[in-house]
Write an enzyme that holds these catalytic residues in place. Sequence first.
Site, PDB file in Angstrom:
ATOM      1  N   SER A 131       0.825  -1.208   0.000  1.00  0.00           N
ATOM      2  CA  SER A 131       0.000   0.000   0.000  1.00  0.00           C
ATOM      3  C   SER A 131       0.858   1.258   0.000  1.00  0.00           C
ATOM      4  CB  SER A 131      -0.961  -0.010   1.190  1.00  0.00           C
ATOM      5  OG  SER A 131      -0.261  -0.267   2.361  1.00  0.00           O
ATOM      6  N   ASN A 157      -4.047   5.988  -1.140  1.00  0.00           N
ATOM      7  CA  ASN A 157      -3.406   6.409   0.111  1.00  0.00           C
ATOM      8  C   ASN A 157      -2.869   7.827   0.035  1.00  0.00           C
ATOM      9  OD1 ASN A 157      -4.007   4.211   1.575  1.00  0.00           O
ATOM     10  ND2 ASN A 157      -2.076   3.150   1.207  1.00  0.00           N
ATOM     11  N   GLU A 159      -6.399  -1.433  -6.943  1.00  0.00           N
ATOM     12  CA  GLU A 159      -5.550  -0.392  -7.527  1.00  0.00           C
ATOM     13  C   GLU A 159      -4.354  -1.099  -8.166  1.00  0.00           C
ATOM     14  OE1 GLU A 159      -4.224   2.393  -4.549  1.00  0.00           O
ATOM     15  OE2 GLU A 159      -3.946   3.996  -6.003  1.00  0.00           O
ATOM     16  N   HIS A 182      -2.677  -3.358  -5.417  1.00  0.00           N
ATOM     17  CA  HIS A 182      -3.052  -2.873  -4.091  1.00  0.00           C
ATOM     18  C   HIS A 182      -4.485  -3.301  -3.793  1.00  0.00           C
ATOM     19  CE1 HIS A 182      -3.860   0.862  -1.341  1.00  0.00           C
ATOM     20  NE2 HIS A 182      -3.755  -0.255  -0.660  1.00  0.00           N
TER      21      HIS A 182
END
Length: 719
Positions: A440, A511, A473, A461
């Site tokens: 991540s 993120n 992702e 991800h």
Amino acid sequence: MTDTMTAIEKSAAGVRMEMSDGIALLRLDEPDKSVNTLSAPVIEAMRTILDRLESGEARAAVLLSDKPGVWIAGADIEQFTQFTSAADGERATREGHKLLNRLENLPIPVVAAIDGVALGGGVETALACTYRIAADTEKTRLGLPEVQLGLLPGAGGSQRLPRLVGIRAALDLMLTGKRLDPRRAKKIGLVDEVVPGADLESIAIRIAGELADGKREPRRGNRRGSPLALERLPGVKSFIIRKAREGVMAKTRGLYPAPLRILEVVDRGLDLPVEEALELEPPAFGELSVTPEARSLVHLFFATTGAKSDAGVEGDGKALARDVERLAIVGAGFMGAGIATASAEKGMRVRLKDITPENAAKGLRTAHESLVKRARRRKRPSHEIEALKGRVTATHEYTGFRRTELVVEAVFEDVELKHRVIREVEEAASEETVLGTNTSTIPIATLAEASSRPGNVIGLHFFSPVEKMPLLEIIVTPQTEDWVTATAHAYGKRIGKTPIVVNDAPGFYANRILTPYMAEALLLLEEGVRMEELDRAMKNWGFPVGPITLYDEVGLDVAHKAAAVMREAFGDRMEESSVLDRMVEDDRMGRKNGRGFFTYEDGKKGKPDESVYGLIGDPEPKEVPEADVQERLGLTMVNEAVRCLEDDVLRNPRDGDVGAVLGIGFPPFRGGPFWYVDRTGAEQVVARLRALESRFGRRFSPSARLVEMAEKGETFFEG
Ligand code: 3H9
């Protein structure tokens, strides 16, 4: 059967009528579309067919689909984007009503033979038939997902469904949009029979014949044993509606008009004869169809399907993608087991590897438990469940890796460890194996440094829990080969995720936009805003959980590490508070060690832990208006999302909206950060950011792209 059949009509509009022993077989197959919808040409073709059936050309009819995996996917959602006023939606609904009322009132029985998805107007079509049979196939699902588009069922569903299955069961479908597998649909009485897929057509024809000959009871109206008679009693009905309303308010905080409107229409409709009750739908549908909420949700629908069909490569992604039938996962922790479950459910064979036999066995147990639980919920027979379990095997060595098309590395977030695993995997796997790394925070290019085949390396991800979270992702580096990206995208889709393909950069997309938002919450905490106020403000803005709770869920140690990576990359834009340092120093990891911003008892979250204030310097409690909290947190996320587009992390605003909503819970009714900018106006967003900048400094400086758009009066999306 085929030799006795004579095709009497070939329709260009997607409904074909054939006759078999006096029974009309109506086959839906919309040309040049991957799904059947109740589009204008299909409605027109249905009208022509109804004319013929009304004039007595057949003694019964069966409604089938020739489209694999889809019966009818509902109304054509595209048409909703053309509505400019409530009257447009109302008119469209009335057309649907006319058609389905004619279908319901045909002098002959009609059997809906459902194989594949029947959604929205699809289920409503089935409800207007005399009898419903569903094929017991993986793809068959029935549901009324209108609420997820900010709408209500507008083709009779709000009135016909409660009368068939009872109020409670109908509301459960209409208010959640959940999709039932055939067995569950049978359990609530939505379908009459579930039959093997291969026999659907022959059984439907037989039943149609029996209904026509009076050898079988048609099942119009209330089913026998239905709870409706009881549920309709005034006191009982109002109790059910009140409880449902409370549930809606608790879940949506009143931010979504559709579920409340559904409740109102169902409640009022049940006091009326069905013909009058149906009249309540068109105006309600029309009004909802032009609300900002529905517009945003419809935007998200097309953004999501767009992301699913865009593999992020030059040329034809489908042609480039290679099938993944065997995959291996290194790291049999919670994440690895989740990826194994999601993949096995879609028919893939999975090797789950961990360093010791014990760890591998533990991961296997977790995956098996999850597979069994989910299969039982879908009422799968035990031999199928055993076969499902057999698809996942455990190992503590790299055996069987040579034959995998994909290996997913899901070990701890540690560069050295991941480097070692990548080298080991490459030894064991073939040159054709895609190496997906589940991280991540760590840049994929950094991880690919250990690889002798960096073109095969790609970031995957996943979000936790994998079985439930809808986003994948996919992160590409300049070296990632197109076939690798296309394969990862196809794999993501196959396991039921919506993939977005982004370029490699610290924090990737999800993120990256979460970090300044979360950091702002801590700055407000240090200013003296109470923890529960911060959570409440953002839930009232539409996030499913507040930022303080989210810290505890993610893990404060994890958040601390991620914040450091982001600060190093983006400097003071990701302004730091010292709260996380102090929390981690005090051994507060959040839910996982029962010590965080909240208190925990036996793993259950309790109240905000007052001792946290002491730890962060006892700030004087301060009342900050809720709107200010929302503005600071919301706009910082929106601004960062636009920077991701500027920095080429995102390929387009569409993926940014999909990623924010599906990955981190950005309020769906706001349509995603980019849609939000368009609806608010870039000029307005820039003015508000400037105001914040003058109070709090450069972390609120509007991105160059936003400033330019404000000057030129541009939008991200057309229209
Ligand atoms: C309704 O019915 C209102 C009524 O009550 C009242 C009316 C008066 N319309 O998702 P995919 C397109 S509201 C238009 O990638 P999958 C989709 O955009 C409707 N287009 O495939 C995509 O296009 P493209 C209630 C639609 O296999 C392509 O089909 N119904 C529609 O993963 C493939 O889609 C819903 O909300 C549509 N209804 O999933 C159902 N449906 O390839 C929404 C699909 O150009 N749809 N498309 O990007 C779904 O849930 C999924 O698309 C479905 C297929 C399960 C059908």
